[in-house]
Design an enzyme around this catalytic site. Structure first.
Site, PDB file in Angstrom:
ATOM      1  N   HIS A  55      40.337  43.261  23.849  1.00  0.00           N
ATOM      2  CA  HIS A  55      41.419  43.775  24.675  1.00  0.00           C
ATOM      3  C   HIS A  55      41.930  45.098  24.105  1.00  0.00           C
ATOM      4  CE1 HIS A  55      42.482  39.640  26.645  1.00  0.00           C
ATOM      5  NE2 HIS A  55      41.220  39.988  26.801  1.00  0.00           N
ATOM      6  N   GLU A  57      44.777  46.006  22.863  1.00  0.00           N
ATOM      7  CA  GLU A  57      45.502  45.926  21.599  1.00  0.00           C
ATOM      8  C   GLU A  57      44.552  45.835  20.406  1.00  0.00           C
ATOM      9  OE1 GLU A  57      47.972  43.450  24.586  1.00  0.00           O
ATOM     10  OE2 GLU A  57      45.907  44.130  24.326  1.00  0.00           O
ATOM     11  N   CYS A  89      46.283  38.421  21.909  1.00  0.00           N
ATOM     12  CA  CYS A  89      46.663  39.733  21.370  1.00  0.00           C
ATOM     13  C   CYS A  89      48.036  39.690  20.718  1.00  0.00           C
ATOM     14  CB  CYS A  89      46.638  40.776  22.479  1.00  0.00           C
ATOM     15  SG  CYS A  89      44.951  41.129  23.032  1.00  0.00           S
ATOM     16  N   ARG A 189      33.783  50.786  46.594  1.00  0.00           N
ATOM     17  CA  ARG A 189      32.924  49.607  46.373  1.00  0.00           C
ATOM     18  C   ARG A 189      32.847  49.273  44.885  1.00  0.00           C
ATOM     19  NH1 ARG A 189      27.309  50.344  49.890  1.00  0.00           N
ATOM     20  NH2 ARG A 189      28.200  50.138  51.997  1.00  0.00           N
ATOM     21  N   LEU A 209      24.799  47.298  51.056  1.00  0.00           N
ATOM     22  CA  LEU A 209      26.174  46.978  50.650  1.00  0.00           C
ATOM     23  C   LEU A 209      26.350  46.876  49.131  1.00  0.00           C
ATOM     24  CD1 LEU A 209      27.215  44.337  53.339  1.00  0.00           C
ATOM     25  CD2 LEU A 209      27.894  46.738  53.226  1.00  0.00           C
ATOM     26  N   SER A 303      39.429  43.015  63.618  1.00  0.00           N
ATOM     27  CA  SER A 303      40.536  42.545  64.451  1.00  0.00           C
ATOM     28  C   SER A 303      41.028  41.181  63.995  1.00  0.00           C
ATOM     29  CB  SER A 303      40.104  42.484  65.922  1.00  0.00           C
ATOM     30  OG  SER A 303      39.691  43.752  66.373  1.00  0.00           O
TER      31      SER A 303
END
Length: 368
Positions: A55, A57, A89, A189, A209, A303
């Site tokens: 992470h 930290e 952390c 994307r 895609l 829709s």
């Protein structure tokens, strides 16, 4: 009078800037940055790059080394307090003997949700929360929404001529928008956790895609290696089981989830025997950790999503072309009888991309 100094604002701004370095790589984890200062000087900094890796930290503490003792840590999100794929952390900051921690915002993850802050305070560390909170929130709208609601953040991408047509009467639609607009879509994307479409769209366009490295903006290619970027999961609605193995979708890199009776996920149907989109989105969030769902589909699905109030943000590309009312419209029928019922938008951004105009707008929810 603010409890934060000009230096605090400067350092948290730096941490927020650092956190942006993970926007293409951290999902389903949040983007987090950390700066550690001592005597007004930066002694350590870092950001979270990928789920399962250290992470922010941890990176900052490693850089600071012994200088972390008595220092101030600026973190864009509350330090985690639980053991996951990495140690907590908050514990790392305590062990490093930092004197103060300033967090931009509390973690919305129920596994943390104030526990990291309390752990630090229980260890005698001074903690302040709320510096540049809105900026920190803007780093992780999708993660925050999933943590708070159990639903993904949904962006609906659409493209049309200036008179709102998506194809000619004979179905021809390639290409309405410019190459620059299509490259811009690749950026969206790449930031998403999953891309939703229908078998009709996939078959009509023979669409892959996926994220194409060569089409990503130059600034993305300059700051990442090709192997760093994830391929979002492609989720295809295929109730009629029309997909065939020869389509580009099945040849392109990346995972797929086909929503069909005999597919990867059997659809949940509502009382009208239509796919229950809300239930499906909740399943994508809970079982597949999808924070951010990017939708590329035709008028029918668009829709349906709008009527069900499942769209958070509309990304609309308007091309400087006129196709006439005999073309195919942007949306299907919404069944509106009164101007009081029309769907209102809050436009967040308008800019030119190539020859086209890109509009980013939030869909305003109806007040009950």
């Amino acid at each position: 009078m603010s409890e934060f100094t000009s230096l605090d604002f400067q350092m948290m701004s730096r941490a927020i800037h650092l956190a942006q370095g993970g926007i293409y790589t951290t999902p389903p984890n949040p983007n987090v940055g950390c700066v550690i200062t001592r005597d007004g000087e930066i002694v350590g900094e870092g950001f979270h790059f990928r789920a399962g890796e250290p992470h922010a930290e941890v990176h900052a503490l490693r850089m600071a080394g012994e200088k972390a003792a008595g220092a101030t840590a600026y973190v864009t999100l509350e330090p985690c307090s639980h053991y996951g794929r990495t140690p907590p952390c908050a514990e790392g900051l305590i062990n490093a003997k930092v004197a103060k921690v300033i967090c931009a915002m509390q973690d919305p993850n129920p596994q943390v949700a104030g526990r990291g802050i309390q752990m630090l305070r229980d260890a005698g560390i001074e903690v302040h929360v709320g510096l540049l909170e809105q900026d920190a929130h803007a780093l992780n709208p999708a993660f925050i929404k999933r943590m708070k609601t159990g639903m993904p953040f949904v962006q609906l991408k659409m493209a049309a001529s200036l008179d709102g047509q998506t194809a000619l009467a004979n179905g021809q639609s390639q290409w309405i928008t410019s190459p620059q607009a299509r490259q811009d879509v690749q950026k969206y994307r790449a930031q998403s956790g999953a891309i939703l479409s229908t078998s009709k769209t996939v078959i009509d366009d023979n669409a892959s895609l996926n994220v194409r490295w060569s089409d990503l903006p130059q600034h993305v290619q300059a700051n990442y290696l090709q192997q760093d970027l994830r391929q979002p999961v492609r989720v295809i609605l295929d109730r009629q089981q029309q997909l065939t193995a020869d389509l580009k979708l099945f040849q392109a890199e990346g995972d797929k989830l086909v929503i069909a009776e005999q597919g990867d996920i059997a659809p949940v149907l509502n009382h009208d025997q239509q796919i229950d989109l809300k239930a499906m989105f909740a399943q994508l969030a809970s079982q597949y950790n999808v924070n951010h769902l990017w939708v590329e589909a035709g008028a029918t699905l668009a829709s349906s999503l709008i009527k069900a109030e499942l769209v958070d943000e509309l990304i609309l590309y308007l091309a400087p072309k006129i196709m006439g009312s005999d073309g195919r419209g942007l949306l299907g029928a919404l069944g509106l009888d009164s101007m009081a019922d029309v769907i209102e938008l809050d436009i967040q951004d308008v800019r030119q991309v190539g020859k086209d105009i890109r509009i980013v707008a939030k869909l305003l929810k109806k007040e009950m």
